[in-house]
Motif scaffolding. Sequence first.
Motif, PDB file in Angstrom:
ATOM      1  N   PRO A   1      -1.614  -4.321 -12.954  1.00 12.13           N
ATOM      2  CA  PRO A   1      -1.856  -4.571 -11.648  1.00 12.13           C
ATOM      3  C   PRO A   1      -0.814  -5.457 -10.765  1.00 12.13           C
ATOM      4  N   SER A   2      -0.469  -4.980  -9.772  1.00 12.02           N
ATOM      5  CA  SER A   2       0.347  -5.767  -8.847  1.00 12.02           C
ATOM      6  C   SER A   2       0.306  -5.194  -7.360  1.00 12.02           C
ATOM      7  N   ALA A   3       1.170  -6.071  -6.631  1.00 14.65           N
ATOM      8  CA  ALA A   3       1.050  -5.742  -5.089  1.00 14.65           C
ATOM      9  C   ALA A   3       1.557  -4.222  -5.212  1.00 14.65           C
ATOM     10  N   ARG A   4       2.480  -3.839  -5.723  1.00 13.23           N
ATOM     11  CA  ARG A   4       3.145  -2.441  -5.724  1.00 13.23           C
ATOM     12  C   ARG A   4       2.209  -1.369  -6.364  1.00 13.23           C
ATOM     13  N   ASN A   5       1.661  -1.758  -7.354  1.00 15.61           N
ATOM     14  CA  ASN A   5       0.675  -0.914  -7.953  1.00 15.61           C
ATOM     15  C   ASN A   5      -0.465  -1.385  -8.232  1.00 15.61           C
ATOM     16  N   TRP A   6      -1.514  -1.206  -7.549  1.00 16.68           N
ATOM     17  CA  TRP A   6      -2.893  -2.180  -7.472  1.00 16.68           C
ATOM     18  C   TRP A   6      -3.574  -1.807  -8.804  1.00 16.68           C
ATOM     19  N   MET A   7      -3.438  -0.870  -9.385  1.00 16.16           N
ATOM     20  CA  MET A   7      -4.211  -0.627 -10.733  1.00 16.16           C
ATOM     21  C   MET A   7      -3.079  -0.404 -11.803  1.00 16.16           C
ATOM     22  N   GLY A   8      -1.754  -0.810 -11.802  1.00 19.70           N
ATOM     23  CA  GLY A   8      -0.928  -0.918 -12.860  1.00 19.70           C
ATOM     24  C   GLY A   8      -0.395   0.477 -12.750  1.00 19.70           C
ATOM     25  N   THR A   9       0.671   0.844 -13.900  1.00 22.18           N
ATOM     26  CA  THR A   9       0.983   2.228 -14.156  1.00 22.18           C
ATOM     27  C   THR A   9       0.737   2.364 -15.521  1.00 22.18           C
ATOM     28  N   ASP A  10       1.145   3.888 -16.120  1.00 23.61           N
ATOM     29  CA  ASP A  10       0.835   4.443 -17.104  1.00 23.61           C
ATOM     30  C   ASP A  10       2.168   4.374 -18.110  1.00 23.61           C
ATOM     31  N   LEU A  11       2.195   4.917 -19.153  1.00 26.22           N
ATOM     32  CA  LEU A  11       3.466   4.684 -20.033  1.00 26.22           C
ATOM     33  C   LEU A  11       4.828   5.321 -19.535  1.00 26.22           C
TER      34      LEU A  11
ATOM     35  N   TRP B   1      -2.069  11.799   1.475  1.00 27.09           N
ATOM     36  CA  TRP B   1      -1.713  10.718   2.608  1.00 27.09           C
ATOM     37  C   TRP B   1      -2.207   9.342   2.307  1.00 27.09           C
ATOM     38  N   VAL B   2      -3.396   9.269   1.562  1.00 23.74           N
ATOM     39  CA  VAL B   2      -3.642   7.904   0.896  1.00 23.74           C
ATOM     40  C   VAL B   2      -3.205   7.266  -0.164  1.00 23.74           C
ATOM     41  N   ALA B   3      -2.622   8.247  -1.030  1.00 24.61           N
ATOM     42  CA  ALA B   3      -2.132   7.646  -2.327  1.00 24.61           C
ATOM     43  C   ALA B   3      -0.828   6.999  -2.035  1.00 24.61           C
ATOM     44  N   PRO B   4      -0.506   5.847  -2.832  1.00 27.95           N
ATOM     45  CA  PRO B   4       0.825   5.205  -2.433  1.00 27.95           C
ATOM     46  C   PRO B   4       1.900   5.907  -3.105  1.00 27.95           C
ATOM     47  N   PHE B   5       1.553   6.709  -4.160  1.00 28.49           N
ATOM     48  CA  PHE B   5       2.842   7.496  -4.666  1.00 28.49           C
ATOM     49  C   PHE B   5       2.068   8.938  -5.096  1.00 28.49           C
ATOM     50  N   PRO B   6       2.107   9.699  -3.873  1.00 26.66           N
ATOM     51  CA  PRO B   6       1.560  11.107  -4.004  1.00 26.66           C
ATOM     52  C   PRO B   6       2.193  12.135  -4.993  1.00 26.66           C
ATOM     53  N   THR B   7       3.662  11.844  -5.241  1.00 24.08           N
ATOM     54  CA  THR B   7       4.311  12.888  -6.289  1.00 24.08           C
ATOM     55  C   THR B   7       3.646  12.311  -7.740  1.00 24.08           C
ATOM     56  N   HIS B   8       3.107  11.065  -8.013  1.00 21.30           N
ATOM     57  CA  HIS B   8       2.687  11.069  -9.117  1.00 21.30           C
ATOM     58  C   HIS B   8       1.481  11.643  -9.931  1.00 21.30           C
ATOM     59  N   ASN B   9       1.117  12.840  -9.033  1.00 21.95           N
ATOM     60  CA  ASN B   9      -0.041  13.554  -9.823  1.00 21.95           C
ATOM     61  C   ASN B   9       0.620  14.621 -10.538  1.00 21.95           C
ATOM     62  N   THR B  10       2.043  14.781 -10.749  1.00 21.41           N
ATOM     63  CA  THR B  10       2.650  15.615 -11.500  1.00 21.41           C
ATOM     64  C   THR B  10       3.374  14.767 -12.882  1.00 21.41           C
ATOM     65  N   ALA B  11       4.310  15.505 -13.473  1.00 21.25           N
ATOM     66  CA  ALA B  11       4.979  15.061 -14.521  1.00 21.25           C
ATOM     67  C   ALA B  11       6.214  14.056 -14.068  1.00 21.25           C
ATOM     68  N   VAL B  12       5.962  13.165 -13.115  1.00 22.37           N
ATOM     69  CA  VAL B  12       7.053  12.212 -12.967  1.00 22.37           C
ATOM     70  C   VAL B  12       7.217  11.280 -13.935  1.00 22.37           C
ATOM     71  N   ILE B  13       8.550  10.606 -13.895  1.00 22.18           N
ATOM     72  CA  ILE B  13       8.706   9.738 -14.970  1.00 22.18           C
ATOM     73  C   ILE B  13       9.396   8.505 -14.237  1.00 22.18           C
TER      74      ILE B  13
END
Length: 277
Positions: free
Chosen positions: A54-64, A33-45
């Motif tokens: 880091p940005s307003a959308r992704n506070w700590m950035g994104t991976d590859l 419920w807290v995670a902005p993108f809860p489905t990103h704990n899987t193999a989402v691309i």
Amino acid sequence: MTRALRIIASNPMSLAGLLLVLLIVAAAIFAPWVAPFPTHNTAVIDFAYANQGPSARNWMGTDLVGRDIFSRILYAYRISLGLGIVVLIIAAPVGTVVGLLAGYLGGWTESVLMRLVDVFLSIPPLVLAIAVLGVLEPTLTNAMIAVTVMWWPWYARLVYSIARSEREEGYVLAAEVIGAPTAHIAFREVLPNCLPAIITKMTLDMGFVIIIASSLSFLGLGVQPPTPDLGSMVAEGARYLPDSWWMTVFPGLAILLAVFGFNLLGDGLREVLGVDE
């Protein structure tokens, strides 16, 4: 409980540790419920947002592959805390029983059990865990087994030292005089005096277990992708330093905060429970 909270609250560092641990535990429990993108704990691309800082959308950035690092850290806390709890609720009782029997019974029981403990303690913990995982398949369950194998001797050594000194106390001698069973004396008389030290050590050890588990994942021997784990996230981001620094720095800070919080809380509990240094 009121006295314990008063002592912790009187120590700003212990209070900070308690609040930090509560925050981490709450974040792990409520990650979906807290995670902005809860489905990103899987193999989402999501290549549209791949490798962004880091940005307003992704506070700590994104991976590859475009997964939100903040969301994955919250889920990684679930793995780290769960592993730590499972390891300690297995290792602590096993080590406690071994140390208690060796410390109270003495004689050949003490010699056999403590020599076994010495054998395990003679091997560097991380090396022992790597050896276990070298035989087993690198999975979360096997990582728990590996860390448990290396952790119980420390509790055996701690409880042994306390039980060995307690067996000469008056209350133990009185119980022996009236004919109390050995199991009763060991587990009902001596063990309660070991519990404050055990509880304090378990709190402090949560941080160390997280470090060891993250180290195994960093080496590719712990939790396997795509499951988020702090150690594997650091390892993945380390290959792209310094350009994509956020991929390593934020998971590393997450490990630091967890270890720092449990250490501060453990110091506070040591004072509350009156455990000697």
